[in-house]
Design a protein around this motif. Structure first.
Motif, PDB file in Angstrom:
ATOM      1  N   ARG A   1      35.384 -14.328  40.612  1.00  0.00           N
ATOM      2  CA  ARG A   1      36.479 -13.420  40.880  1.00  0.00           C
ATOM      3  C   ARG A   1      37.036 -12.899  39.572  1.00  0.00           C
ATOM      4  N   PRO A   2      37.768 -11.779  39.587  1.00  0.00           N
ATOM      5  CA  PRO A   2      38.255 -11.179  38.355  1.00  0.00           C
ATOM      6  C   PRO A   2      39.019 -12.116  37.440  1.00  0.00           C
ATOM      7  N   MET A   3      39.827 -13.006  38.015  1.00  0.00           N
ATOM      8  CA  MET A   3      40.603 -13.905  37.170  1.00  0.00           C
ATOM      9  C   MET A   3      39.708 -14.872  36.409  1.00  0.00           C
ATOM     10  N   ALA A   4      38.522 -15.177  36.964  1.00  0.00           N
ATOM     11  CA  ALA A   4      37.652 -16.175  36.347  1.00  0.00           C
ATOM     12  C   ALA A   4      36.574 -15.567  35.463  1.00  0.00           C
ATOM     13  N   ALA A   5      36.250 -14.291  35.657  1.00  0.00           N
ATOM     14  CA  ALA A   5      35.183 -13.658  34.877  1.00  0.00           C
ATOM     15  C   ALA A   5      35.553 -13.638  33.400  1.00  0.00           C
ATOM     16  N   ASP A   6      34.612 -14.035  32.557  1.00  0.00           N
ATOM     17  CA  ASP A   6      34.845 -14.048  31.118  1.00  0.00           C
ATOM     18  C   ASP A   6      34.539 -12.663  30.560  1.00  0.00           C
ATOM     19  N   LEU A   7      35.580 -11.940  30.188  1.00  0.00           N
ATOM     20  CA  LEU A   7      35.420 -10.586  29.665  1.00  0.00           C
ATOM     21  C   LEU A   7      35.699 -10.516  28.175  1.00  0.00           C
ATOM     22  N   ARG A   8      35.732 -11.657  27.528  1.00  0.00           N
ATOM     23  CA  ARG A   8      36.006 -11.679  26.085  1.00  0.00           C
ATOM     24  C   ARG A   8      34.830 -11.158  25.283  1.00  0.00           C
ATOM     25  N   ARG A   9      33.624 -11.270  25.817  1.00  0.00           N
ATOM     26  CA  ARG A   9      32.425 -10.793  25.130  1.00  0.00           C
ATOM     27  C   ARG A   9      31.455 -10.219  26.143  1.00  0.00           C
ATOM     28  N   ARG A  10      30.505  -9.444  25.678  1.00  0.00           N
ATOM     29  CA  ARG A  10      29.531  -8.811  26.560  1.00  0.00           C
ATOM     30  C   ARG A  10      28.653  -9.873  27.237  1.00  0.00           C
ATOM     31  N   ALA A  11      28.460  -9.728  28.534  1.00  0.00           N
ATOM     32  CA  ALA A  11      27.618 -10.662  29.293  1.00  0.00           C
ATOM     33  C   ALA A  11      26.186 -10.124  29.317  1.00  0.00           C
ATOM     34  N   VAL A  12      25.536 -10.122  28.149  1.00  0.00           N
ATOM     35  CA  VAL A  12      24.226  -9.490  28.018  1.00  0.00           C
ATOM     36  C   VAL A  12      23.132 -10.255  28.761  1.00  0.00           C
ATOM     37  N   ALA A  13      23.381 -11.500  29.131  1.00  0.00           N
ATOM     38  CA  ALA A  13      22.371 -12.273  29.857  1.00  0.00           C
ATOM     39  C   ALA A  13      22.282 -11.873  31.323  1.00  0.00           C
ATOM     40  N   LEU A  14      23.302 -11.188  31.835  1.00  0.00           N
ATOM     41  CA  LEU A  14      23.279 -10.742  33.221  1.00  0.00           C
ATOM     42  C   LEU A  14      22.414  -9.495  33.359  1.00  0.00           C
ATOM     43  N   GLN A  15      21.713  -9.393  34.470  1.00  0.00           N
ATOM     44  CA  GLN A  15      20.910  -8.208  34.746  1.00  0.00           C
ATOM     45  C   GLN A  15      21.375  -7.567  36.039  1.00  0.00           C
TER      46      GLN A  15
ATOM     47  N   ILE B   1      30.443  -3.733  34.180  1.00  0.00           N
ATOM     48  CA  ILE B   1      31.672  -3.879  33.388  1.00  0.00           C
ATOM     49  C   ILE B   1      31.548  -5.054  32.434  1.00  0.00           C
ATOM     50  N   ARG B   2      30.975  -6.137  32.905  1.00  0.00           N
ATOM     51  CA  ARG B   2      30.834  -7.325  32.057  1.00  0.00           C
ATOM     52  C   ARG B   2      29.822  -7.106  30.927  1.00  0.00           C
ATOM     53  N   ARG B   3      28.855  -6.240  31.136  1.00  0.00           N
ATOM     54  CA  ARG B   3      27.855  -5.941  30.107  1.00  0.00           C
ATOM     55  C   ARG B   3      28.323  -4.869  29.122  1.00  0.00           C
ATOM     56  N   SER B   4      29.375  -4.145  29.460  1.00  0.00           N
ATOM     57  CA  SER B   4      29.782  -2.981  28.682  1.00  0.00           C
ATOM     58  C   SER B   4      30.500  -3.362  27.387  1.00  0.00           C
ATOM     59  N   TYR B   5      30.702  -2.362  26.566  1.00  0.00           N
ATOM     60  CA  TYR B   5      31.332  -2.529  25.258  1.00  0.00           C
ATOM     61  C   TYR B   5      32.837  -2.265  25.331  1.00  0.00           C
ATOM     62  N   THR B   6      33.563  -2.835  24.387  1.00  0.00           N
ATOM     63  CA  THR B   6      34.894  -2.346  24.074  1.00  0.00           C
ATOM     64  C   THR B   6      34.724  -1.228  23.044  1.00  0.00           C
ATOM     65  N   ALA B   7      35.777  -0.479  22.802  1.00  0.00           N
ATOM     66  CA  ALA B   7      35.697   0.609  21.818  1.00  0.00           C
ATOM     67  C   ALA B   7      35.328   0.070  20.439  1.00  0.00           C
ATOM     68  N   ALA B   8      35.925  -1.051  20.048  1.00  0.00           N
ATOM     69  CA  ALA B   8      35.648  -1.621  18.735  1.00  0.00           C
ATOM     70  C   ALA B   8      34.202  -2.091  18.621  1.00  0.00           C
ATOM     71  N   GLU B   9      33.684  -2.697  19.680  1.00  0.00           N
ATOM     72  CA  GLU B   9      32.299  -3.174  19.661  1.00  0.00           C
ATOM     73  C   GLU B   9      31.315  -2.014  19.553  1.00  0.00           C
ATOM     74  N   LEU B  10      31.583  -0.947  20.297  1.00  0.00           N
ATOM     75  CA  LEU B  10      30.671   0.198  20.256  1.00  0.00           C
ATOM     76  C   LEU B  10      30.725   0.891  18.902  1.00  0.00           C
ATOM     77  N   ALA B  11      31.904   1.010  18.337  1.00  0.00           N
ATOM     78  CA  ALA B  11      32.031   1.617  17.006  1.00  0.00           C
ATOM     79  C   ALA B  11      31.290   0.799  15.955  1.00  0.00           C
ATOM     80  N   ALA B  12      31.275  -0.513  16.132  1.00  0.00           N
ATOM     81  CA  ALA B  12      30.638  -1.392  15.152  1.00  0.00           C
ATOM     82  C   ALA B  12      29.127  -1.252  15.149  1.00  0.00           C
ATOM     83  N   VAL B  13      28.523  -0.885  16.275  1.00  0.00           N
ATOM     84  CA  VAL B  13      27.061  -0.776  16.347  1.00  0.00           C
ATOM     85  C   VAL B  13      26.581   0.675  16.236  1.00  0.00           C
ATOM     86  N   ALA B  14      27.495   1.629  16.250  1.00  0.00           N
ATOM     87  CA  ALA B  14      27.104   3.037  16.191  1.00  0.00           C
ATOM     88  C   ALA B  14      26.721   3.429  14.761  1.00  0.00           C
ATOM     89  N   PRO B  15      25.629   4.157  14.588  1.00  0.00           N
ATOM     90  CA  PRO B  15      25.232   4.613  13.250  1.00  0.00           C
ATOM     91  C   PRO B  15      26.224   5.631  12.681  1.00  0.00           C
TER      92      PRO B  15
END
Length: 250
Positions: free
Chosen positions: A9-23, A212-226
């Motif tokens: 549920r939303p309260m339990a989902a860890d959104l502190r970092r990208r959940a890249v292991a999920l497909q 949503i869990r796999r997506s970036y925050t603005a800061a994360e996307l800026a950090a990986v953008a060329p």
């Protein structure tokens, strides 16, 4: 038929970092075809509410089209609703354009072509790399909800390809979700009442929460953008990754 994952549920989902292991379920090679096609069919409804392409159309595509015929590329077009929407909008505004929808999944390209009753779009089963290698150039290069699907290496390739595909004076705009607890809660609340009717038999709700869990925050996307790319925040819970190509005359 594939079973939906057991999501927290939303309260339990860890959104502190990208959940890249999920497909996402629709990304699976053996995804249920009937559910996949229902998902494509529901995308226009979802994207009309959350994707914000009307603003991008008015600000970036329309002014270029008013200067003359343009070419538009939608990378990872999926069911093709964004490609069709842009083509219809240009036609409605009395403007001429060549709109190309490209995807590496033949299931998506086939469905998109069949849904395009007025043949407004040129559908291609091709990657951005293949199009760039062929020397294709476009005034507008775009994608919707694609970035969060990609590995770091594939994201780097996409952005390199996008730069190569953008004609002088053109623009690349990759639109995606901005990860946040608020976005997760709102999507969960908005789609739960529709899960057994409008969205039934599709991957929209389950995959949307995973997206949503796999997506970036603005800061994360800026950090990986060329260099040369910039991140714009848009509502609701949107990020645009933008690169404008220098004009050949400058």
């Amino acid at each position: 038929m594939l079973k939906s994952p057991v999501l927290k549920r939303p309260m339990a989902a860890d959104l502190r970092r990208r959940a890249v292991a999920l497909q996402e379920l629709m990304d699976a090679d053996d995804a249920d075809l009937a559910m996949l096609e229902r998902t494509y069919a529901r995308f226009p409804l979802v994207n009309a509410v959350v994707s914000g392409w009307r603003g991008v159309y008015r600000q970036e595509i329309l002014p270029r089209a008013r200067r003359g015929r343009i070419r538009v590329l939608d990378i990872g077009c999926g069911g093709g609703d964004i490609s069709r929407t842009i083509a219809r909008s240009l036609q409605r505004d009395g403007l001429t354009a060549d709109v190309v929808g490209a995807d590496i999944d033949p299931r998506a390209v086939r469905w998109a072509a069949e849904a395009d009753k007025h043949r407004l779009v040129d559908w291609r089963c091709a990657s951005s790399g293949e199009l760039a290698a062929a020397g294709e150039l476009f005034d507008v290069v775009l994608s919707n909800h694609l970035l969060h699907h990609l590995s770091a290496a594939r994201l780097a390739d996409l952005l390199d390809d996008s730069a190569r595909l953008t004609a002088p004076g053109g623009i690349a705009v990759h639109s995606d979700i901005a990860r946040s607890r608020t976005a997760y809660r709102l999507f969960d609340a908005a789609t739960l009442p529709l899960a057994r009717n409008v969205l039934a038999g599709s991957f929209i709700r389950e995959d949307g929460l995973i997206s949503i869990r796999r997506s970036y925050t603005a800061a994360e996307l800026a950090a990986v953008a060329p260099e040369g790319w910039r991140v714009q925040r848009r509502m609701p819970a949107r990020l645009l990754l933008v690169r404008e190509a220098p004009d050949a005359r400058s």
